[in-house]
Write a protein that holds these residues in place. Structure first.
Motif, PDB file in Angstrom:
ATOM      1  N   GLU A  44       0.828  -1.205   0.000  1.00  0.00           N
ATOM      2  CA  GLU A  44       0.000   0.000   0.000  1.00  0.00           C
ATOM      3  C   GLU A  44       0.866   1.262   0.000  1.00  0.00           C
ATOM      4  N   ALA A  45       1.924   1.262   0.810  1.00  0.00           N
ATOM      5  CA  ALA A  45       2.815   2.413   0.874  1.00  0.00           C
ATOM      6  C   ALA A  45       3.584   2.594  -0.425  1.00  0.00           C
ATOM      7  N   ARG A  46       4.094   1.489  -0.992  1.00  0.00           N
ATOM      8  CA  ARG A  46       4.854   1.572  -2.230  1.00  0.00           C
ATOM      9  C   ARG A  46       3.953   1.997  -3.388  1.00  0.00           C
ATOM     10  N   ALA A  47       2.737   1.482  -3.432  1.00  0.00           N
ATOM     11  CA  ALA A  47       1.799   1.822  -4.507  1.00  0.00           C
ATOM     12  C   ALA A  47       1.508   3.315  -4.504  1.00  0.00           C
ATOM     13  N   ASN A  48       1.309   3.866  -3.324  1.00  0.00           N
ATOM     14  CA  ASN A  48       1.033   5.300  -3.200  1.00  0.00           C
ATOM     15  C   ASN A  48       2.247   6.123  -3.605  1.00  0.00           C
ATOM     16  N   GLU A  49       3.430   5.650  -3.232  1.00  0.00           N
ATOM     17  CA  GLU A  49       4.674   6.374  -3.521  1.00  0.00           C
ATOM     18  C   GLU A  49       4.956   6.446  -5.012  1.00  0.00           C
ATOM     19  N   ILE A  50       4.718   5.351  -5.734  1.00  0.00           N
ATOM     20  CA  ILE A  50       5.076   5.292  -7.155  1.00  0.00           C
ATOM     21  C   ILE A  50       3.916   5.645  -8.078  1.00  0.00           C
ATOM     22  N   GLY A  51       2.765   5.969  -7.512  1.00  0.00           N
ATOM     23  CA  GLY A  51       1.627   6.360  -8.338  1.00  0.00           C
ATOM     24  C   GLY A  51       0.969   5.214  -9.079  1.00  0.00           C
ATOM     25  N   ALA A  52       0.971   4.034  -8.480  1.00  0.00           N
ATOM     26  CA  ALA A  52       0.318   2.880  -9.100  1.00  0.00           C
ATOM     27  C   ALA A  52      -1.195   3.090  -9.109  1.00  0.00           C
ATOM     28  N   LYS A  53      -1.838   2.630 -10.173  1.00  0.00           N
ATOM     29  CA  LYS A  53      -3.287   2.749 -10.299  1.00  0.00           C
ATOM     30  C   LYS A  53      -3.917   1.358 -10.294  1.00  0.00           C
ATOM     31  N   ARG A  54      -5.093   1.274  -9.723  1.00  0.00           N
ATOM     32  CA  ARG A  54      -5.762  -0.017  -9.607  1.00  0.00           C
ATOM     33  C   ARG A  54      -6.132  -0.549 -10.991  1.00  0.00           C
ATOM     34  N   LEU A  55      -5.857  -1.836 -11.193  1.00  0.00           N
ATOM     35  CA  LEU A  55      -6.215  -2.553 -12.416  1.00  0.00           C
ATOM     36  C   LEU A  55      -7.400  -3.448 -12.098  1.00  0.00           C
ATOM     37  N   SER A  56      -8.350  -3.550 -13.009  1.00  0.00           N
ATOM     38  CA  SER A  56      -9.535  -4.357 -12.736  1.00  0.00           C
ATOM     39  C   SER A  56      -9.142  -5.810 -12.484  1.00  0.00           C
ATOM     40  N   ALA A  57      -9.807  -6.426 -11.505  1.00  0.00           N
ATOM     41  CA  ALA A  57      -9.501  -7.814 -11.155  1.00  0.00           C
ATOM     42  C   ALA A  57      -9.785  -8.749 -12.321  1.00  0.00           C
ATOM     43  N   SER A  58     -10.787  -8.443 -13.120  1.00  0.00           N
ATOM     44  CA  SER A  58     -11.130  -9.312 -14.247  1.00  0.00           C
ATOM     45  C   SER A  58     -10.005  -9.336 -15.277  1.00  0.00           C
ATOM     46  N   ARG A  59      -9.434  -8.162 -15.598  1.00  0.00           N
ATOM     47  CA  ARG A  59      -8.318  -8.124 -16.549  1.00  0.00           C
ATOM     48  C   ARG A  59      -7.071  -8.754 -15.936  1.00  0.00           C
ATOM     49  N   GLY A  60      -6.783  -8.400 -14.692  1.00  0.00           N
ATOM     50  CA  GLY A  60      -5.601  -8.939 -14.042  1.00  0.00           C
ATOM     51  C   GLY A  60      -5.637 -10.450 -13.951  1.00  0.00           C
ATOM     52  N   SER A  61      -6.784 -10.985 -13.563  1.00  0.00           N
ATOM     53  CA  SER A  61      -6.924 -12.431 -13.439  1.00  0.00           C
ATOM     54  C   SER A  61      -6.813 -13.124 -14.794  1.00  0.00           C
TER      55      SER A  61
END
Length: 210
Positions: A44-61
């Motif tokens: 969670e901390a790293r995602a916020n730091e690097i500006g990661a954006k949520r990817l849909s679970a359907s595409r990711g899976s």
């Protein structure tokens, strides 16, 4: 596999005192080793730091299933294994030139690269940055620290925009309680892939010395 299942059964809380730390759980492993909690970098901390954006679970899976179906080891998961894993993974898109994992830090998550390329480097004591490899879709990064609670061995930087799947220690512990056979299979396969990687590195070092 029976040994791993036994470990998972012992790690699942059965006592009414659910607040008592269990040293077999991945979420308590760092504390058991005396690691200062402030040194731990969760996803969670790293995602916020690097500006990661949520990817849909359907595409990711869908991406994860397609990649692992071609993998010698991960394809051995049960037919519906990846779909069962979906609820335990976080999926994200990471911009280019971001440090997803940093050398010598403590992190309690691993990453599966779904698309794009991630550079894996190691900074030598004298300052030189050595390129170990460039991870491709399907490669797993950071599983060693997730499994043994040790420091990160290398620096992992996105070379372009990447889609990734992330498994945290919290999610792995949840999987152990909710779906122990799936967790046992995943841990066993990760251990085999890690062992193979270490054997390859050892062989390279031996060749360099001869």
């Amino acid at each position: 596999m029976k040994g791993i299942l036994g470990l998972l059964k012992r790690a699942t809380p059965h006592s009414p005192d659910e607040d008592k730390p269990d040293s077999l759980l991945f979420t308590t492993a760092f504390a058991d080793l005396g690691v200062d909690p402030s040194m731990l970098v969760p996803w969670e901390a790293r995602a916020n730091e690097i500006g990661a954006k949520r990817l849909s679970a359907s595409r990711g899976s869908k991406l994860l299933q397609a990649l692992w179906a071609k993998d010698k080891y991960m394809s051995r998961l049960a037919a519906n294994g990846v779909s069962r894993l979906e609820q335990f993974f976080d999926f994200a898109t990471v911009p280019a030139e971001r440090d997803v994992i940093r050398q010598d830090e403590y992190g309690n998550f691993m990453i599966v690269l779904l698309s794009g390329t991630i550079a894996v480097d190691r900074v030598q004591p004298w300052g030189e940055q050595l390129r170990l490899t460039e991870a491709r879709p399907g490669d797993i990064l950071g599983e060693m620290s997730l499994l043994d609670s040790g420091m990160r061995f290398s620096l992992c930087t996105s070379l372009n925009e990447c889609e990734i799947a992330v498994l945290s220690a919290d999610a792995l512990d949840e999987m152990m309680s909710a779906d122990a056979p799936l967790a046992a299979s995943l841990i066993g396969l990760l251990a085999r892939k890690l062992s193979l990687r270490l054997r390859v590195v050892s062989a390279r070092l031996t060749d360099q010395k001869s």
